[in-house]
Design a protein around this motif. Structure first.
Motif, short mmCIF file in Angstrom:
data_model
loop_
_atom_site.label_atom_id
_atom_site.label_comp_id
_atom_site.label_asym_id
_atom_site.label_seq_id
_atom_site.Cartn_x
_atom_site.Cartn_y
_atom_site.Cartn_z
N VAL A 59 -13.93 -68.36 -7.90
CA VAL A 59 -15.09 -68.51 -7.02
C VAL A 59 -16.02 -69.52 -7.68
O VAL A 59 -16.38 -69.35 -8.86
N ASN A 60 -16.39 -70.56 -6.94
CA ASN A 60 -17.34 -71.54 -7.50
C ASN A 60 -18.73 -70.94 -7.56
O ASN A 60 -19.07 -70.05 -6.77
N SER B 110 -17.47 -61.38 -9.12
CA SER B 110 -18.43 -60.49 -9.79
C SER B 110 -17.86 -59.06 -9.85
O SER B 110 -17.96 -58.38 -10.88
N CYS C 135 -20.01 -61.32 -4.15
CA CYS C 135 -19.06 -62.22 -4.82
C CYS C 135 -17.86 -61.41 -5.34
O CYS C 135 -18.04 -60.48 -6.12
N CYS D 151 -20.53 -67.37 -16.06
CA CYS D 151 -20.00 -68.38 -15.12
C CYS D 151 -20.68 -69.74 -15.27
O CYS D 151 -20.09 -70.75 -14.94
N TRP D 152 -21.93 -69.73 -15.72
CA TRP D 152 -22.68 -70.99 -15.78
C TRP D 152 -22.62 -71.65 -17.16
O TRP D 152 -23.15 -72.74 -17.33
N CYS E 17 -27.02 -62.40 -9.87
CA CYS E 17 -25.78 -61.84 -10.43
C CYS E 17 -25.90 -61.75 -11.95
O CYS E 17 -26.45 -62.64 -12.60
N PHE F 247 -23.55 -61.97 -14.08
CA PHE F 247 -22.53 -62.73 -14.81
C PHE F 247 -22.88 -64.22 -14.86
O PHE F 247 -22.01 -65.04 -15.14
N GLN F 248 -24.13 -64.55 -14.58
CA GLN F 248 -24.51 -65.97 -14.58
C GLN F 248 -24.32 -66.59 -15.95
O GLN F 248 -23.90 -67.74 -16.07
N HIS G 180 -24.78 -67.91 -3.77
CA HIS G 180 -24.46 -66.47 -3.87
C HIS G 180 -24.70 -65.93 -5.29
O HIS G 180 -24.68 -64.72 -5.49
N CYS G 181 -24.93 -66.81 -6.28
CA CYS G 181 -25.18 -66.33 -7.66
C CYS G 181 -26.57 -65.71 -7.78
O CYS G 181 -26.85 -64.99 -8.75
S1 SF4 Z 1 -22.33 -65.93 -11.43
FE1 SF4 Z 1 -20.07 -65.92 -11.20
S2 SF4 Z 1 -19.58 -63.83 -10.67
FE2 SF4 Z 1 -21.74 -64.08 -10.33
S3 SF4 Z 1 -21.98 -64.64 -8.18
FE3 SF4 Z 1 -21.85 -66.57 -9.34
S4 SF4 Z 1 -19.69 -67.07 -9.31
FE4 SF4 Z 1 -19.82 -64.93 -8.74
#
Ligand code: SF4
Length: 496
Positions: A206-207, A22, A19, A224-225, A218, A220-221, A211-212
């Motif tokens: 990025v949605n 990320s 990502c 982002c979430w 990831c 950074f969930q 891929h999260c």
């Molecule tokens: S949580 Fe955010 S940074 Fe991580 S993969 Fe998903 S969209 Fe990308």
């Protein structure tokens, strides 16, 4: 490369392949990362230990590890010097090309040629490992060191520990040079893309999506979430991330908007319905039939096991499940009080024989043994029967008395919307009882229990060890207590 902050490494490149956002956040807003839990830390430590052990395959090397993660320039300089000297073996060698850093577990100089080795603490070679290796190969060769071959060193899944650990048979070396070469154009393109991302003034949009979580969860969930509403399709339980991504791509955002349920299977339809009505789904007759065969006296049983990558005991294999703790609640009849006992193996020695003897003594009275997810408990007991044939008959007797309380939930005789698509004992217990019995437990789940116990083997502080053992016992006791409560609720559901 625009600035030193924008320097890349093997792991940041792998991150950017998953990502682009990320990567940007990692380089510009590091503080937004989720805090690493004990399970992740344990995975990291395990990798480190396996990597160190692999050094024994190539003895007498010089270690170029940096004193801290911010001092890679020292490692690069030390590696360069040893390479110039044609030093036979270098551990944790570091290389840099065009601002991209790559560290390598082992580099060997033999018969006038360089050979590279990267150690992985798993059995199989994944595509991510090959991409990892391709980045290393590219950076090393671009920085002027010709590599004759590149091998991944993995764990041999057929290895059985004898008196001592034999590194030569514990590890397996596989040349991946051909697979690496196929991936070089992709690596070159990924480096260009990553540099372009970091040159942007803002994080790319990025949605969220599959891929999260793949190939890695990831970190950074949490960021982002955080603003995703609870009614979002992303929180629809019982459906894979890939299926959710497909639904979102059709323009749907909210669970309420799903009208056409034809593509959903029966299970998903039930989960969607309970979500909408906020009422549990109950198949009373099926529950009644299931409960009808379960008669007192009853045992409520749970085992915790850990899986050391490097075997600790004779006749065990890498990642074997080694049981170390069980909890047993016992009730002789409906009117009797609930009795409890448990066993935890001391740290250090192979205590599996004491474990099984204790369990067999505790369960020698007749009675059904209730568990939640019989695969785990039965699997461990079968392995113990194999390891200690003298007890095989008795162990098989206990296995034959096991009944799996997970069945009514797994088969959806009962589903509560508060389970949120999870069928774990904790999710089922919380939903069915309307309270969280685990709220005071320091250990949150089986995976964490495994990580905590595994760490105790490397801990010297006796007080801390005792504290952790107590926390593990409390966790396991809560497990079997909740199991008992779930059983009682199932009885009520079958009667009302
Ligand atoms: S949580 Fe955010 S940074 Fe991580 S993969 Fe998903 S969209 Fe990308």
């Amino acid at each position: 490369m625009s600035s030193k902050k924008n320097n890349l490494s093997k792991s940041t490149l792998i991150r950017s392949m998953q990502c682009s956002k990320s990567l940007y956040l990692y380089k510009n807003s590091y503080h937004l990362r989720d805090k690493a839990g004990i399970t992740q830390q344990q995975r990291f430590d395990r990798g480190h230990r396996v990597g160190k052990l692999a050094h024994q395959l190539f003895p007498n090397g010089k270690d170029c590890s940096p004193p801290n993660p911010f001092s890679y320039d020292e490692s690069i300089a030390a590696t360069k010097l040893l390479i110039q000297q044609r030093y036979p073996v270098i551990y944790e060698a570091a290389f840099k090309h065009n601002g991209v850093l790559a560290a390598l577990d082992i580099i060997e100089f033999r018969d006038g040629k360089f050979y590279a080795y990267e150690v992985k603490s798993s059995f199989r070679i994944s595509n991510t490992y090959l991409l990892d290796a391709a980045i290393q190969y590219y950076i090393i060769t671009q920085s002027g060191i010709p590599l004759e071959d590149f091998s991944l060193v993995t764990i041999n899944n057929e290895y059985v520990m004898t008196e001592t650990l034999e590194v030569n048979t514990f590890f397996k070396k596989t040349s991946v040079l051909e697979e690496i070469k196929e991936r070089i154009p992709f690596i070159q393109k990924s480096i260009e893309d990553a540099i372009a991302i970091l040159d942007k003034p803002e994080a790319p949009e990025v949605n969220i999506g599959s891929h999260c979580t793949k190939p890695y969860p990831c970190d950074f969930q949490g960021y982002c979430w955080k603003d995703i509403e609870k009614a979002s399709i992303w929180y629809l339980p019982g459906i894979s991330m890939q299926e959710k991504t497909t639904l979102v791509a059709t323009g749907l955002t909210n669970i309420e908007e799903i009208q056409n349920t034809e593509s959903l299977n029966q299970r998903q339809k039930i989960i969607l319905e309970t979500y909408r009505s906020q009422l549990p789904y109950i198949e009373k007759e099926k529950i009644k039939n299931f409960i009808a065969d379960i008669k007192y006296p009853l045992y409520f049983f749970d085992v915790e096991a850990f899986q050391p990558a490097i075997p600790l005991f004779k006749n065990t294999q890498p990642y074997d499940r080694i049981p170390f703790l069980y909890s047993l609640h016992y009730k002789a009849s409906d009117a009797e009080v609930l009795y409890h006992e448990s066993y935890i193996s001391p740290i250090g020695n192979d205590a599996r024989i004491h474990f099984i003897e204790h369990f067999l003594t505790s369960t020698q009275r007749e009675g059904t043994i209730l568990v939640f997810n019989a695969l785990m408990e039965k699997g461990i007991l079968y392995k113990l029967a194999e390891a200690f044939p003298v007890y095989k008959k008795e162990i098989y007797d206990r296995i034959n008395r096991i009944v799996d309380i997970e069945i009514p939930f797994k088969e959806l005789y009962y589903y509560h919307p508060a389970q949120q698509g999870s069928f774990s004992l904790k999710a089922v217990g919380n939903a069915l009882l309307g309270r969280d019995e685990f709220v005071k437990s320091h250990v949150k789940d089986g995976e964490e229990a495994m990580a905590v116990y595994n760490e105790l083997f490397y801990m010297n502080d006796e007080i801390k060890v005792e504290e952790q053992l107590r926390a593990l016992k409390t966790y396991c006791k809560t497990d079997t207590y909740v199991l008992f409560e779930i059983f009682e609720q199932l009885v009520k559901l079958s009667e009302y």
